[in-house]
Design an enzyme around this catalytic site. Structure first.
Site: not given
Ligand code: ADP
Ligand code: MG
Length: 392
Positions: A136, A182, A132
């Site tokens: 990622s 990501d 978080g």
């Protein structure tokens, strides 16, 4: 204990067996190219040294069990039941388990393999990607599980396909509306290099960063300010981009160039225009960064990083005072360039710094935060690193 060792130990603890092998995938940092992904544009992320590890055990009963150091409880389901679980009944498993189980589901769906044609598995997961924090951890867990199962099940998917599987898991099984940047960075990363990604065609190429040769470090200054896709800012920006593209008569803002901006200014209201200008100039800055890295090396990209930050602060309006303070403090302490990274409204800034100035920059950021009454930031360096793969 490193997280590879932790994953092995967790498998033995939960399943009472030694792993068949271990796989891992990294988190990522975006060097430049923010909010350009959903405008069919360009991004330039790199994989980092922090990784999520998976230890694999096989089992004969057609079930999949996932367990992570992130959460005490193992989750176990029949492989044949994944189709009932996702997407409609995802609430039956804890959210974290939807990432690895969703990857298994997406892999079977993509390859058309039936649940009975593949072996049951135990997956023990441990990570040193902060969760978080905008690095990622989600792409890392998806990439680690996808490469593990691709090998365990002999599926033969290539890296781009595995990145797409990760995105499918995140979008459809977890239910988080994210792009593919990501996952591509986590799958395709290379040491001391970034991934130049065209988000329309998914064409990707490796761009040497040359940080190591130049003696440069990338410092992450995590403000600790939590951002959420749910708070409306992200959706409002997406809507403004769609509105801008429609007014310009193009499929996506990717198709608007810097030369078109004068015309755009006459066609739309000021707020929409500034949102458009951020995307259009940011796309150009990604292209310029790739060219400048190639022609002049990493010390020459500082101005582009700073211009990216200014554009997000003034035109896209997604910065927060903590991020601006981090960038200003890093620059005043001699950073080559700095910018907020990630979706905005919080999260982290990055600063490109001579290796012998890392501590100076960190100290400057810490005291600037204290002087402004902000909570102390978390700071560390990241190293552009290799993407997902089998380790043992
Ligand atoms: P970020 O990707 O920026 O770290 P996200 O909210 O996209 O943040 O993803 C974080 C979520 O991914 C966690 O809340 C958890 O559900 C899942 N996740 C990430 N890493 C792990 C892990 N090692 N074990 C279990 N779940 C994880
Ligand atoms: Mg994520």
């Amino acid at each position: 204990m490193g997280s590879a060792t932790a994953a092995r130990a967790l498998l033995t603890e939960v399943a009472g067996i030694e792993p068949v092998g271990t796989w891992s995938a990294p988190g990522r940092v975006n060097l430049i190219g923010e909010h350009t992904d959903y405008n069919d544009g360009f991004v330039l992320p790199f994989a980092i040294q922090q990784r999520t590890h998976v230890a694999l055990g096989t089992r004969a009963d057609g079930r999949i069990r996932v367990v992570s150091t992130f959460d005490g409880d193992a989750v176990e389901v029949d492989l044949a039941a994944l189709d009932e679980l996702f997407p409609a009944n995802r609430g039956e498993v804890p959210e974290w388990a939807a990432y690895p189980l969703g990857v298994a589901w997406a892999l079977l769906r993509r390859t058309g393999r039936s649940a009975v044609s593949v072996t049951g598995v135990d997956l023990a997961i441990a990570s040193d990607v902060p969760i978080g924090a905008g690095l990622s951890s989600s792409a890392a867990i998806e990439g680690a599980v996808a490469t593990t199962l691709n090998d365990a099940w002999g599926l033969g998917l290539d890296r781009v396909a595995l990145a797409q599987v990760g995105r499918t898991a995140e979008n459809e099984a977890v239910g988080a509306p994210t792009g593919i940047m990501d996952q591509m960075a986590s799958m395709l990363g290379r040491a001391d290099a970034a991934i130049f990604l065209d988000c329309r065609s998914l064409a990707a190429s490796v761009v040497d960063l040359g940080f190591a040769d130049a003696g440069l470090q990338l410092v992450v200054i995590d403000t600790g300010v939590k951002h959420s896709h749910a708070t409306g800012g992200y959706g409002e920006r997406r809507a403004a981009c769609e509105r801008g593209a429609e007014i310009m008569g193009v499929r996506a803002l990717r198709d608007v160039s810097v030369d078109d901006l004068a015309r755009a200014a006459e066609l739309m209201d000021d707020v929409t225009f500034r949102r458009v200008r951020h995307i259009v100039t940011e796309n150009q800055r990604v292209l310029d960064t790739v060219a400048v890295l190639r022609d002049h090396g990493p010390r020459a990209i500082g101005a582009l990083l700073l211009a990216s930050h200014a554009s997000m602060r003034d035109d896209f309006e997604i910065s927060v005072p903590e991020l601006d303070t981090a960038v200003e403090a890093a620059m005043s302490a001699g950073a080559i360039g700095a910018r907020m990274t990630g979706g905005g409204f919080g999260g982290a800034a990055i600063a490109l710094v001579e290796h012998d100035r890392v501590q100076t920059v960190m100290d400057a950021a810490a005291s600037a935060f204290a002087a402004s009454g902000f909570a102390a930031p978390t700071m560390f360096t990241v190293v552009p690193s290799v993407g997902a793969g089998r380790d043992a």
